[in-house]
Design a protein around this motif. Structure first.
Motif, PDB file in Angstrom:
ATOM      1  N   ARG A 264      -0.139   4.687  -1.607  1.00  0.00           N
ATOM      2  CA  ARG A 264      -1.565   4.592  -1.921  1.00  0.00           C
ATOM      3  C   ARG A 264      -2.377   5.306  -0.843  1.00  0.00           C
ATOM      4  O   ARG A 264      -1.928   5.423   0.292  1.00  0.00           O
ATOM      5  CB  ARG A 264      -2.014   3.128  -2.013  1.00  0.00           C
TER       6      ARG A 264
ATOM      7  N   VAL B 276      -4.329   4.845   1.610  1.00  0.00           N
ATOM      8  CA  VAL B 276      -4.853   3.861   2.557  1.00  0.00           C
ATOM      9  C   VAL B 276      -4.391   4.274   3.949  1.00  0.00           C
ATOM     10  O   VAL B 276      -3.202   4.499   4.169  1.00  0.00           O
ATOM     11  CB  VAL B 276      -4.337   2.440   2.217  1.00  0.00           C
TER      12      VAL B 276
ATOM     13  N   CYS C 283       0.815  -1.224   0.000  1.00  0.00           N
ATOM     14  CA  CYS C 283       0.000   0.000   0.000  1.00  0.00           C
ATOM     15  C   CYS C 283       0.848   1.273   0.000  1.00  0.00           C
ATOM     16  O   CYS C 283       0.294   2.378   0.067  1.00  0.00           O
ATOM     17  CB  CYS C 283      -0.933   0.014   1.208  1.00  0.00           C
TER      18      CYS C 283
ATOM     19  N   LEU D 146      -9.975  -3.136  -0.591  1.00  0.00           N
ATOM     20  CA  LEU D 146      -9.401  -1.914  -0.064  1.00  0.00           C
ATOM     21  C   LEU D 146      -8.753  -1.060  -1.152  1.00  0.00           C
ATOM     22  O   LEU D 146      -9.040   0.134  -1.264  1.00  0.00           O
ATOM     23  CB  LEU D 146      -8.372  -2.249   1.024  1.00  0.00           C
ATOM     24  N   ASP D 147      -7.894  -1.666  -1.970  1.00  0.00           N
ATOM     25  CA  ASP D 147      -7.171  -0.911  -2.993  1.00  0.00           C
ATOM     26  C   ASP D 147      -6.686  -1.873  -4.074  1.00  0.00           C
ATOM     27  O   ASP D 147      -5.888  -2.774  -3.789  1.00  0.00           O
ATOM     28  CB  ASP D 147      -5.983  -0.174  -2.364  1.00  0.00           C
TER      29      ASP D 147
ATOM     30  N   ASP E 103      -7.379   1.515   8.163  1.00  0.00           N
ATOM     31  CA  ASP E 103      -7.777   0.557   7.129  1.00  0.00           C
ATOM     32  C   ASP E 103      -6.881  -0.680   7.172  1.00  0.00           C
ATOM     33  O   ASP E 103      -7.355  -1.812   7.055  1.00  0.00           O
ATOM     34  CB  ASP E 103      -7.700   1.184   5.738  1.00  0.00           C
TER      35      ASP E 103
END
Length: 160
Positions: free
Chosen positions: A76, A78, A73, A118-119, A82
């Motif tokens: 990103r 996030v 991540c 989530l991503d 999270d």
């Protein structure tokens, strides 16, 4: 359970409470020996071992899950909250299997679904390692699958 004060082998549970995250139980106990009768606390957790590729075994660590996902991540949008929630979901998923020992690869695979929600970019980064993409075609096939699923979901998102 031995009394920590007099080492008597018998005690009784006075009170039990689950921890906030539900992974352990706190028990308040009392020694059954009349001369002692002192109270003490124990904490019980279910052990879960992870077997690594080398064959070594170690206790499951939510922090290790967090470290791996944090790398995927990186850069990103996030949050740490999270990531903590994702690690909790992974631990719950792994523990739900009911096994006392689990392969490290299975922990990595358990990360994929919640990370995908989530991503997607972080998911692709993580999946490229755990699904062992060997060439560009495997990577492109995964991206095509993500696009196809987005197109299928799009009509449902626009209609309430």
């Amino acid at each position: 359970m031995h009394c920590p004060f007099c080492r008597h082998a018998d005690s009784r549970v006075v009170d039990s409470r689950a921890s906030d995250d539900g992974t352990s139980i706190r028990r308040r106990r009392q020694c059954m020996r009349d001369a002692c009768a002192k109270r003490f606390t124990t904490v019980e957790t279910a052990s879960l071992s992870v077997t690594k590729r080398s064959g070594a075994s170690e206790p499951f660590s939510r922090d290790k899950v967090l470290t791996g996902v944090r790398k995927a991540c990186q850069g990103r949008p996030v949050s740490e909250d999270d990531l903590a929630l994702l690690a909790q979901r992974v631990e719950e998923s792994v523990r739900a299997s009911g096994a006392a020992e689990i392969e490290a690869h299975e922990v990595g695979m358990a990360v994929l679904a919640p990370l995908r929600e989530l991503d997607e970019v972080a998911y692709l980064r993580f999946a490229s390692v755990y699904r062992a993409f060997e060439d560009l075609q495997a990577f492109e096939a995964e991206i095509a699958l993500l696009r196809a699923e987005q197109q299928l979901a799009a009509p449902y998102e626009n209609n309430p």
